[in-house]
Design a protein around this motif. Structure first.
Motif, PDB file in Angstrom:
ATOM      1  N   GLN A  23      -9.891  21.062  -4.479  1.00  0.00           N
ATOM      2  CA  GLN A  23     -10.474  19.888  -5.126  1.00  0.00           C
ATOM      3  C   GLN A  23      -9.926  18.612  -4.493  1.00  0.00           C
ATOM      4  N   ARG A  24     -10.821  17.662  -4.241  1.00  0.00           N
ATOM      5  CA  ARG A  24     -10.401  16.420  -3.606  1.00  0.00           C
ATOM      6  C   ARG A  24      -9.501  15.619  -4.553  1.00  0.00           C
ATOM      7  N   SER A  25      -8.388  15.165  -4.018  1.00  0.00           N
ATOM      8  CA  SER A  25      -7.449  14.402  -4.842  1.00  0.00           C
ATOM      9  C   SER A  25      -7.908  12.954  -4.956  1.00  0.00           C
ATOM     10  N   ARG A  26      -7.340  12.261  -5.911  1.00  0.00           N
ATOM     11  CA  ARG A  26      -7.647  10.857  -6.129  1.00  0.00           C
ATOM     12  C   ARG A  26      -6.343  10.069  -6.218  1.00  0.00           C
ATOM     13  N   GLU A  76       0.880  -1.174   0.000  1.00  0.00           N
ATOM     14  CA  GLU A  76       0.000   0.000   0.000  1.00  0.00           C
ATOM     15  C   GLU A  76       0.914   1.220   0.000  1.00  0.00           C
ATOM     16  N   THR A  77       1.116   1.793  -1.173  1.00  0.00           N
ATOM     17  CA  THR A  77       2.148   2.806  -1.360  1.00  0.00           C
ATOM     18  C   THR A  77       1.540   4.192  -1.510  1.00  0.00           C
ATOM     19  N   THR A  78       2.085   5.133  -0.762  1.00  0.00           N
ATOM     20  CA  THR A  78       1.725   6.542  -0.901  1.00  0.00           C
ATOM     21  C   THR A  78       2.999   7.337  -1.129  1.00  0.00           C
ATOM     22  N   ILE A  79       3.069   8.037  -2.240  1.00  0.00           N
ATOM     23  CA  ILE A  79       4.212   8.905  -2.511  1.00  0.00           C
ATOM     24  C   ILE A  79       3.969  10.227  -1.800  1.00  0.00           C
ATOM     25  N   LEU A  80       4.869  10.560  -0.887  1.00  0.00           N
ATOM     26  CA  LEU A  80       4.699  11.755  -0.070  1.00  0.00           C
ATOM     27  C   LEU A  80       4.861  13.019  -0.903  1.00  0.00           C
ATOM     28  N   GLY A  81       4.146  14.050  -0.498  1.00  0.00           N
ATOM     29  CA  GLY A  81       4.310  15.341  -1.161  1.00  0.00           C
ATOM     30  C   GLY A  81       5.604  16.021  -0.778  1.00  0.00           C
ATOM     31  N   THR A  82       6.176  15.638   0.370  1.00  0.00           N
ATOM     32  CA  THR A  82       7.455  16.209   0.780  1.00  0.00           C
ATOM     33  C   THR A  82       8.589  15.515   0.036  1.00  0.00           C
ATOM     34  N   SER A  83       9.650  16.216  -0.223  1.00  0.00           N
ATOM     35  CA  SER A  83      10.832  15.648  -0.868  1.00  0.00           C
ATOM     36  C   SER A  83      12.071  16.225  -0.196  1.00  0.00           C
ATOM     37  N   THR A  84      13.207  15.614  -0.470  1.00  0.00           N
ATOM     38  CA  THR A  84      14.478  16.034   0.122  1.00  0.00           C
ATOM     39  C   THR A  84      15.401  16.535  -0.975  1.00  0.00           C
ATOM     40  N   ASN A  85      15.967  17.692  -0.780  1.00  0.00           N
ATOM     41  CA  ASN A  85      16.959  18.225  -1.710  1.00  0.00           C
ATOM     42  C   ASN A  85      18.349  17.890  -1.189  1.00  0.00           C
ATOM     43  N   VAL A 113       1.229 -12.293 -22.552  1.00  0.00           N
ATOM     44  CA  VAL A 113       1.838 -10.962 -22.487  1.00  0.00           C
ATOM     45  C   VAL A 113       1.671 -10.438 -21.063  1.00  0.00           C
ATOM     46  N   PRO A 114       2.773 -10.101 -20.379  1.00  0.00           N
ATOM     47  CA  PRO A 114       2.646  -9.600 -19.003  1.00  0.00           C
ATOM     48  C   PRO A 114       2.202  -8.140 -18.976  1.00  0.00           C
ATOM     49  N   LEU A 115       1.246  -7.836 -18.099  1.00  0.00           N
ATOM     50  CA  LEU A 115       0.744  -6.487 -17.916  1.00  0.00           C
ATOM     51  C   LEU A 115       0.831  -6.148 -16.429  1.00  0.00           C
ATOM     52  N   GLY A 116       1.080  -4.893 -16.109  1.00  0.00           N
ATOM     53  CA  GLY A 116       1.199  -4.499 -14.715  1.00  0.00           C
ATOM     54  C   GLY A 116       0.582  -3.140 -14.454  1.00  0.00           C
ATOM     55  N   ALA A 117      -0.075  -3.012 -13.307  1.00  0.00           N
ATOM     56  CA  ALA A 117      -0.642  -1.737 -12.859  1.00  0.00           C
ATOM     57  C   ALA A 117       0.080  -1.311 -11.588  1.00  0.00           C
ATOM     58  N   MET A 118       0.381  -0.022 -11.472  1.00  0.00           N
ATOM     59  CA  MET A 118       1.031   0.532 -10.291  1.00  0.00           C
ATOM     60  C   MET A 118       0.168   1.680  -9.778  1.00  0.00           C
ATOM     61  N   ILE A 119      -0.018   1.736  -8.457  1.00  0.00           N
ATOM     62  CA  ILE A 119      -0.958   2.697  -7.879  1.00  0.00           C
ATOM     63  C   ILE A 119      -0.286   3.470  -6.757  1.00  0.00           C
ATOM     64  N   ASP A 120      -0.385   4.786  -6.842  1.00  0.00           N
ATOM     65  CA  ASP A 120      -0.041   5.661  -5.732  1.00  0.00           C
ATOM     66  C   ASP A 120      -1.335   5.888  -4.957  1.00  0.00           C
ATOM     67  N   CYS A 121      -1.439   5.278  -3.759  1.00  0.00           N
ATOM     68  CA  CYS A 121      -2.704   5.308  -3.015  1.00  0.00           C
ATOM     69  C   CYS A 121      -3.027   6.690  -2.459  1.00  0.00           C
ATOM     70  N   ARG A 122      -2.014   7.522  -2.245  1.00  0.00           N
ATOM     71  CA  ARG A 122      -2.199   8.901  -1.765  1.00  0.00           C
ATOM     72  C   ARG A 122      -3.006   8.980  -0.473  1.00  0.00           C
ATOM     73  N   GLY A 123      -2.742   8.002   0.405  1.00  0.00           N
ATOM     74  CA  GLY A 123      -3.381   8.018   1.706  1.00  0.00           C
ATOM     75  C   GLY A 123      -4.843   7.647   1.709  1.00  0.00           C
ATOM     76  N   LEU A 124      -5.374   7.144   0.600  1.00  0.00           N
ATOM     77  CA  LEU A 124      -6.794   6.823   0.488  1.00  0.00           C
ATOM     78  C   LEU A 124      -7.073   5.343   0.668  1.00  0.00           C
TER      79      LEU A 124
END
Length: 768
Positions: free
Chosen positions: A667-670, A271-280, A689-700
């Motif tokens: 606006q509500r994010s998805r 269950e992956t959420t990509i954070l809005g914060t990042s590191t420089n 044929v292999p197929l793959g889906a990747m999802i950023d859950c974004r905390g939902l």
């Protein structure tokens, strides 16, 4: 398809040729080699057909079944390390079932079976209800031969190899046959108790009407266990090179780097959420490690991630925080260098992207192993190696079993004779039964319970650096301190953790109100092209970092005292709170901009910025200690709502103050959906044929396998799940994958695949 040996096959066939020639006897001695096929280590099925004792007839028989999701525990090379197929089956992971048919010899009758082909079907059922029925992955079936001609390291093909040698009258041809393979998609592998049956019969005949000697049946009850997917919060590192160029790993690259680990490790998915914060950062992540540990760049990054992890756990965004550094940070001429680092504390970091020298998806899996308490396996010179890793027949790193990656077409097989455990530093890696079970048994280390918003607690988030004692002088540095209120809990490491420091909360009379024991786990590095090193004792390290969430019992706390169980090493007074102001937000394209200003007469305040989309009922962190007081947040990564607020909390001298922004609507994010198609450079032949889906859950919340649906405009519905092996006919296919968006609607991603030798390509994303 049967094929003759040619020159390029020679390296991979040497072991099989030797096996067929019966030049190997007994278990591995020293360097792992191919086992003797006459004593093949196949799982024995007690229900296979036994010959007639009085007048044995030649018939189709089964050496056994193998049920594999990535690895199994079967007792390799004549040596038993556990019960057959004793690795638990995990719900919502695809299942590979391998049946091993052979010809049981008879007496005084013509041999019409050897060289023939066998096909069959697999049925998965619950009670009298069939859940799934399928045929083998190879349409023309498997070749039949003697039992000692079976090989576990072939997939849907057989070999004809010359056998003979010095002193032999002549060379002759010998056959090496593969199993008959069945694939059960993840969606059908639900939690519960199932009956799995496999029927085999001679190809070209009717399975129900064929003669008894031409068919075989076996079955068994199986259970799929429920395993919660780990909640992983992904942080991005924006890396600046010496020329000032900034490179950042894209969302799809980071998610793609995680996919091999999802198939290899004992989890259905993340269950992956990509954070809005990042590191420089411009740190030298690719510099060599010292003493077998992480270099200073990774160590500093993990220290920051440990604080972030406390917040993501408290506010229910993730229990593990993992950062990805772009592969551009690796110099082209780099030799020995760190490729990643991980800690059982629940944090890790690694490179993402593509590099011809290292498979970064395997490095991510390696670091996740460290997160789940796994140590290195037989790394030269590394004193922190796992001493309990089993010696699988003489090899110190062998996986001991045939591993299977079902995410490739055809599935990739990893033989124990040339494949090492993912926690080693060897070039060819997969997971062993030992590591698989160790991670499975440690899965609850990073599984927090849902937060109860009615039980908000006052907490002190503390980052402490303890420096090496010099001339009887102790130096303890409070690097970060945040006073906040939150309802969540933070899981704490247990296996391998020590408590080198404790924190006493004192009142004005120096009486102890409460005591908190800090826990420490050593970081472990992944190093490209290098060995390990002797682990330095903790009191000889230049410093070590501790990161704690400490319950703050009352406002009566007047000081905190840090000690190692004896005399206090340092005492810090509780002082006055800072002042803090927040202005904004201001909309700048896809960003929201804030200004935060905090001040204190004696200390530099620590600042955390939170966001609420529900009129301050719940919060989530979006920024820590913003440089120059400016916060830029991607608006689409925020939950959104009609009554939104930002809150800045500043802490100094263990007292905090907060300020809220003005109310605004967003606006509500998805969730975000990404489609992964076959390599555009590879021809696409008709068939699987292999197929793959990747999802950023974004905390939902997590997306279940059955909620991801695949469709082709030529072939119709293709199936369900994060990954799918689709049978596609010739032609141009518009592939559509859909998934719920977390807001009551759905997302769709579309791509074009041209089957028949031309490449694939993604044509865009659509949302509904």
């Amino acid at each position: 398809m049967e094929r003759q040996m040619n020159a390029q096959d020679r390296p991979e066939l040497d072991a099989l040729v030797a096996a067929v020639a019966r030049q190997l006897a007994g278990p591995f001695r020293g360097k792992p080699v191919q086992p003797d096929l006459e004593q093949l280590p196949l799982p024995w099925d007690p229900q296979h057909q036994l010959p007639d004792v009085l007048w044995p007839r030649r018939h189709l028989a089964l050496a056994g079944l193998e049920l594999t999701q990535s690895i199994q525990y079967n007792g390799a090379v004549g040596v038993s390390y556990g019960d057959d197929n004793s690795i638990p089956l995990v719900a919502l992971k695809p299942l590979v079932v391998r049946a091993y048919p052979y010809v049981q010899p008879g007496v005084a009758e013509p041999d019409t079976l050897t060289g023939a082909r066998v096909t069959g079907e697999l049925v998965l059922s619950v009670g009298d209800r069939i859940v799934y029925r399928t045929g083998p992955t190879r349409a023309d079936g498997a070749r039949l031969g003697a039992r000692n001609e079976l090989s576990r390291e072939l997939w849907d093909n057989e070999l004809t190899v010359p056998v003979g040698g010095p002193g032999a009258l002549a060379f002759h041809l010998a056959h090496v046959n593969s199993s008959l393979n069945f694939f059960v998609p993840a969606w059908y592998c639900r939690t519960g108790h199932f009956y799995l049956s496999v029927r085999l019969w001679r190809a070209g005949s009717d399975g129900a009407l064929s003669a008894p000697q031409d068919r075989a049946t076996t079955g068994r009850y199986i259970d799929f266990m429920d395993v919660r997917p780990p909640r992983v919060a992904v942080a991005r590192v924006n890396w600046t090179d010496s020329s000032g160029n900034v490179t950042s790993p894209a969302d799809a690259i980071m998610l793609s780097t995680m996919r091999t680990a999802e198939r290899m490790l004992p989890f259905p998915y993340f269950e992956t959420t990509i954070l809005g914060t990042s590191t420089n950062s411009s740190a030298a992540f690719a510099s060599a490690a010292t003493g077998g540990g992480c270099n200073t760049a990774w160590t500093g990054l993990l220290a920051d991630l440990a604080v972030t992890r406390i917040f993501t756990a408290l506010f229910q965004l993730g229990d593990i925080v993992f950062a990805f550094v772009p592969s551009a940070a690796v110099p082209a001429a780099a030799g020995t260098y760190n490729t990643g680092c991980g800690r059982a504390e629940g944090v890790g970091a690694a490179f993402a992207g593509s590099d011809t020298r290292f498979a970064y998806d395997f490095i991510f899996a390696h670091e996740m192993g460290h997160v789940f308490t796994c140590n290195h396996v037989a790394v030269p010179g590394d004193s922190s190696d796992d001493p309990n890793y089993p010696n699988y027949g003489g090899s110190k790193t062998s996986i001991g079993e045939v591993g299977i990656d079902p995410g490739t077409t055809p599935p990739t097989l990893f033989g124990p004779s040339d494949t090492s455990d993912v926690m080693s530093y060897k070039s060819k890696q997969w997971i062993s039964p030992y590591t698989y079970l160790k991670i499975l048994n440690a899965r609850e280390n990073h599984q927090s319970a849902p937060a109860d918003p009615r039980r908000v607690r006052s907490l002190l988030i503390l980052a402490v650096r303890v420096h090496r004692r010099v001339s009887d002088e102790n130096r303890i540095e409070i690097r970060k301190a945040y006073r906040i209120e939150a309802a969540g809990m933070v899981s704490r490491p247990s296996d391998g953790a020590i408590s080198p420091l404790s924190v006493d909360l004192l009142d004005a009379h120096r009486r102890i109100i409460a005591t908190h024991h800090c826990l420490y786990t050593r970081a472990q590095a992944t190093c490209g092209c290098c060995g390990g090193g002797v682990a330095v004792p903790l009191d000889r390290e230049p410093f070590y970092d501790l990161h704690e969430a400490i319950e703050w019992p009352s406002e009566e706390v007047a000081a905190i005292s840090l000690h190692d169980g004896r005399e206090p090493l340092a005492t810090f007074e509780v002082g006055e709170p800072p002042q803090v102001d927040i202005s904004g937000p201001e909309r700048r394209d896809q960003f929201l901009a804030l200004r935060v200003h905090a001040r204190h007469p004696r200390a530099q305040p620590s600042i955390v910025v939170l966001f609420s989309g529900d009129d301050r009922e719940t919060w989530q962190p979006v920024a820590f200690d913003p440089p120059d007081g400016e916060v830029l947040v991607e608006s689409e990564r925020l939950p959104g709502g009609e009554r939104c607020f930002f809150r800045a909390i500043a802490t100094a001298e263990f007292r905090s103050a907060s300020a809220d922004s003005s109310q605004f609507e967003l606006q509500r994010s998805r969730r975000r959906l990404y489609l992964r198609l076959p390599d555009p450079q590879c021809p696409i032949a008709p068939g699987a044929v292999p197929l793959g889906a990747m999802i950023d859950c974004r905390g939902l919340g997590v997306v279940r396998s059955d909620e991801i649906r695949w469709h082709s405009d030529l072939d119709g519905d293709l199936g369900l799940g994060y990954e799918l092996v689709a049978q596609l006919q010739d032609g141009r296919h518009l592939i559509t994958v859909t998934a719920p968006d977390g807001r009551g609607g759905s997302l769709a991603e579309r791509g074009i695949i041209i089957v028949g030798g031309r490449p694939a390509g993604v044509v865009g994303q659509a949302q509904f």
